[in-house]
Write an enzyme that holds these catalytic residues in place. Structure first.
Site, PDB file in Angstrom:
ATOM      1  N   PRO A   1       0.835  -1.194   0.000  1.00 41.42           N
ATOM      2  CA  PRO A   1       0.000   0.000   0.000  1.00 41.42           C
ATOM      3  C   PRO A   1       0.872   1.246   0.000  1.00 41.42           C
ATOM      4  O   PRO A   1       1.794   1.362   0.797  1.00 41.42           O
ATOM      5  CB  PRO A   1      -0.802  -0.098   1.286  1.00 41.42           C
ATOM      6  CG  PRO A   1      -0.529  -1.442   1.843  1.00 41.42           C
ATOM      7  CD  PRO A   1       0.716  -1.932   1.263  1.00 41.42           C
ATOM      8  N   GLU A   2       0.590   2.167  -0.896  1.00 38.85           N
ATOM      9  CA  GLU A   2       1.281   3.448  -0.921  1.00 38.85           C
ATOM     10  C   GLU A   2       0.309   4.513  -0.413  1.00 38.85           C
ATOM     11  O   GLU A   2      -0.764   4.180   0.086  1.00 38.85           O
ATOM     12  CB  GLU A   2       1.791   3.731  -2.344  1.00 38.85           C
ATOM     13  CG  GLU A   2       2.662   2.589  -2.869  1.00 38.85           C
ATOM     14  CD  GLU A   2       3.193   2.810  -4.267  1.00 38.85           C
ATOM     15  OE1 GLU A   2       3.465   3.960  -4.622  1.00 38.85           O
ATOM     16  OE2 GLU A   2       3.339   1.829  -5.014  1.00 38.85           O
ATOM     17  N   LYS A  36       3.125   6.526   4.523  1.00 38.59           N
ATOM     18  CA  LYS A  36       2.448   5.232   4.584  1.00 38.59           C
ATOM     19  C   LYS A  36       2.199   4.785   6.018  1.00 38.59           C
ATOM     20  O   LYS A  36       1.700   3.681   6.243  1.00 38.59           O
ATOM     21  CB  LYS A  36       3.282   4.187   3.850  1.00 38.59           C
ATOM     22  CG  LYS A  36       3.593   4.559   2.403  1.00 38.59           C
ATOM     23  CD  LYS A  36       4.634   3.649   1.786  1.00 38.59           C
ATOM     24  CE  LYS A  36       5.221   4.280   0.528  1.00 38.59           C
ATOM     25  NZ  LYS A  36       6.369   3.515   0.019  1.00 38.59           N
ATOM     26  N   HIS A  59      -5.101 -15.038   7.368  1.00 36.05           N
ATOM     27  CA  HIS A  59      -3.931 -14.248   7.737  1.00 36.05           C
ATOM     28  C   HIS A  59      -4.232 -13.230   8.829  1.00 36.05           C
ATOM     29  O   HIS A  59      -3.523 -12.234   8.955  1.00 36.05           O
ATOM     30  CB  HIS A  59      -3.356 -13.553   6.500  1.00 36.05           C
ATOM     31  CG  HIS A  59      -3.021 -14.502   5.392  1.00 36.05           C
ATOM     32  ND1 HIS A  59      -2.163 -15.560   5.565  1.00 36.05           N
ATOM     33  CD2 HIS A  59      -3.452 -14.583   4.113  1.00 36.05           C
ATOM     34  CE1 HIS A  59      -2.070 -16.245   4.436  1.00 36.05           C
ATOM     35  NE2 HIS A  59      -2.854 -15.672   3.540  1.00 36.05           N
ATOM     36  N   ARG A  61       2.136 -11.272   4.295  1.00 33.47           N
ATOM     37  CA  ARG A  61       3.592 -11.352   4.285  1.00 33.47           C
ATOM     38  C   ARG A  61       4.240 -10.921   5.590  1.00 33.47           C
ATOM     39  O   ARG A  61       5.457 -11.021   5.736  1.00 33.47           O
ATOM     40  CB  ARG A  61       4.156 -10.524   3.118  1.00 33.47           C
ATOM     41  CG  ARG A  61       3.772 -11.110   1.781  1.00 33.47           C
ATOM     42  CD  ARG A  61       4.377 -10.326   0.647  1.00 33.47           C
ATOM     43  NE  ARG A  61       5.811 -10.411   0.631  1.00 33.47           N
ATOM     44  CZ  ARG A  61       6.598  -9.703  -0.170  1.00 33.47           C
ATOM     45  NH1 ARG A  61       6.038  -8.836  -0.997  1.00 33.47           N
ATOM     46  NH2 ARG A  61       7.878  -9.843  -0.140  1.00 33.47           N
ATOM     47  N   ARG A  84      13.477  -5.443  -7.485  1.00 32.74           N
ATOM     48  CA  ARG A  84      12.110  -5.314  -7.960  1.00 32.74           C
ATOM     49  C   ARG A  84      12.150  -4.959  -9.434  1.00 32.74           C
ATOM     50  O   ARG A  84      13.038  -5.371 -10.155  1.00 32.74           O
ATOM     51  CB  ARG A  84      11.368  -4.228  -7.195  1.00 32.74           C
ATOM     52  CG  ARG A  84      10.881  -4.686  -5.854  1.00 32.74           C
ATOM     53  CD  ARG A  84       9.744  -3.832  -5.382  1.00 32.74           C
ATOM     54  NE  ARG A  84       9.560  -4.033  -3.959  1.00 32.74           N
ATOM     55  CZ  ARG A  84      10.267  -3.408  -3.040  1.00 32.74           C
ATOM     56  NH1 ARG A  84      11.134  -2.508  -3.396  1.00 32.74           N
ATOM     57  NH2 ARG A  84      10.100  -3.675  -1.771  1.00 32.74           N
TER      58      ARG A  84
END
Length: 353
Positions: free
Chosen positions: A2-3, A61, A148, A171, A337
């Site tokens: 998420p940005e 963030k 999760h 994650r 990335r």
DNA sequence: CATAGAACCTGTATGC
DNA sequence: TGCATACAGGTTCTAT
């Protein structure tokens, strides 16, 4: 993951649905998710139970919910034990004013979600439904417990009727903690109506983001040009400017027609300004769409996806035609990335080719 | 001090 | 099918 637009979408949802609620209980299902909290899961629970979530604030963030003491009512039924034992569950809340200013701090990392359950109010973003009922989880149903689910806050007194605030994170790069609020000169994060210059300690070193009314853009441009690094690295450095991640960095650079590997100290002031203006613009547009989501890994507090992925010009568009010139979008390896760019609109600097 | 790279986790997609 | 590898939206710590 998420940005800024995604985190702001979540902040807005929390503002509407859980601000005003009192924390009645806390369940930590995975200790790692509260690793940034000083004192571990028990202390984390201790410092939340009985306290009211009084606002929803964001910088870059990071997002946090300042805490205040709730009305001094018993937290739970007194245990009918013969010997009264002082436990976190039976301890009375301390009188107002005894706590230092503190907040529940959240970072979503790559895959974190904050899901509000049991609220009967919608925060749907266009073009989604105008109003939806977020179901209260029921035992035995599929949505009773997300696979999760890492932390669950049990809430009362939420004006929206919200019963649970679930932290879900595949994650586990995300985390929750309770942090002291410390004064930082001149900061006005989104969510504060006026200047309340208080930030959680782990946020004190994070720069203002591009949607912060207190941002000094000219100063930011000078700071970027003083660096000796690639422009995309500077964009992603949260101590330079916060809120920009891999998606919006690529989109901003494409809009500004600047290659990601250009050296900051060789860019003209006008180029840097265009990159930053583009970043602010693309994030504002994404925010209006409820953020970007490719899958169920990013959703807002209602569990709904954003729609901005349809508007992405280069991110994830390898070998698709550039919307401006028709050249095929290329992907380069970048910091473990990817960077996506148009080879024609964004010519690579010499040192790269 | 500034900068670059590795580490931290879990899961999915892809290729052999 | 099994296994290895690459990759995913981020931050922090460590080394240079």
């Amino acid at each position: 993951m998420p940005e800024l637009p995604e985190v702001e979408t979540v902040r807005d949802g929390l503002d509407r649905l859980v601000v005003g609620a009192v924390v009645r209980d806390v369940e930590v299902f995975r200790e790692y998710s509260v690793r940034r909290h000083d004192g571990g899961p028990d202390s984390f629970r201790d410092q939340l139970v009985g306290r009211r979530l009084s606002a929803a604030v964001r910088r870059g963030k990071f997002l946090w919910l300042p805490l205040e003491d709730a009305a001094p009512t018993p937290l739970v039924e007194p245990a009918p034990s013969v010997e009264p034992v002082e436990t976190p569950a039976t301890r009375q809340p301390e009188p107002t004013g005894t706590h230092p200013a503190a907040a529940l701090l959240a970072h979503l990392g790559m895959s974190g979600q904050l899901l509000v359950r049991g609220a009967a109010v919608s925060i749907a973003h266009a073009p989604g439904p105008a109003a939806v009922l977020v179901p209260e989880p029921a035992p035995g149903t599929d949505d009773w417990q997300h696979p999760h689910l890492r932390v669950r806050l049990h809430l009362t007194d939420a004006p929206s009727g919200a019963r649970y605030l679930d932290f879900v994170d595949q994650r586990t790069f995300g985390h929750l903690s309770v942090q002291d609020l410390v004064p930082v000169a001149g900061s006005i994060p989104a969510g504060y109506g006026s200047d309340l210059p208080l930030l959680p300690e782990p946020v004190a070193h994070i720069a203002r983001d591009l949607l912060d009314p207190g941002l000094d853009l000219d100063d930011l441009i000078r700071r970027v040009r003083r660096r000796r690094t690639q422009v995309k690295r500077a964009l992603l450095d949260q101590t330079v400017v916060s809120g920009v991640g891999n998606i919006y960095a690529d989109e901003a650079l494409w809009r500004a027609k600047v290659h990601w590997a250009r050296q900051t100290d060789k860019l003209r002031t006008a180029d840097v300004r265009r990159v930053l203006d583009s970043a602010a613009e693309v994030m504002r547009e994404a925010l209006a769409q409820g953020g970007t989501s490719f899958d169920e890994l990013y959703v807002n507090v209602n569990g709904e996806s954003g729609y901005f992925d349809r508007s992405l010009a280069v991110y994830g568009q390898e070998n698709e035609e550039c919307r401006r010139c028709g050249a095929l979008v290329r992907r380069d390896a970048f910091m473990n990335r990817s960077s996506f760019s148009c080879p024609v609109c964004q010519p690579a600097p010499r040192n790269l080719r």
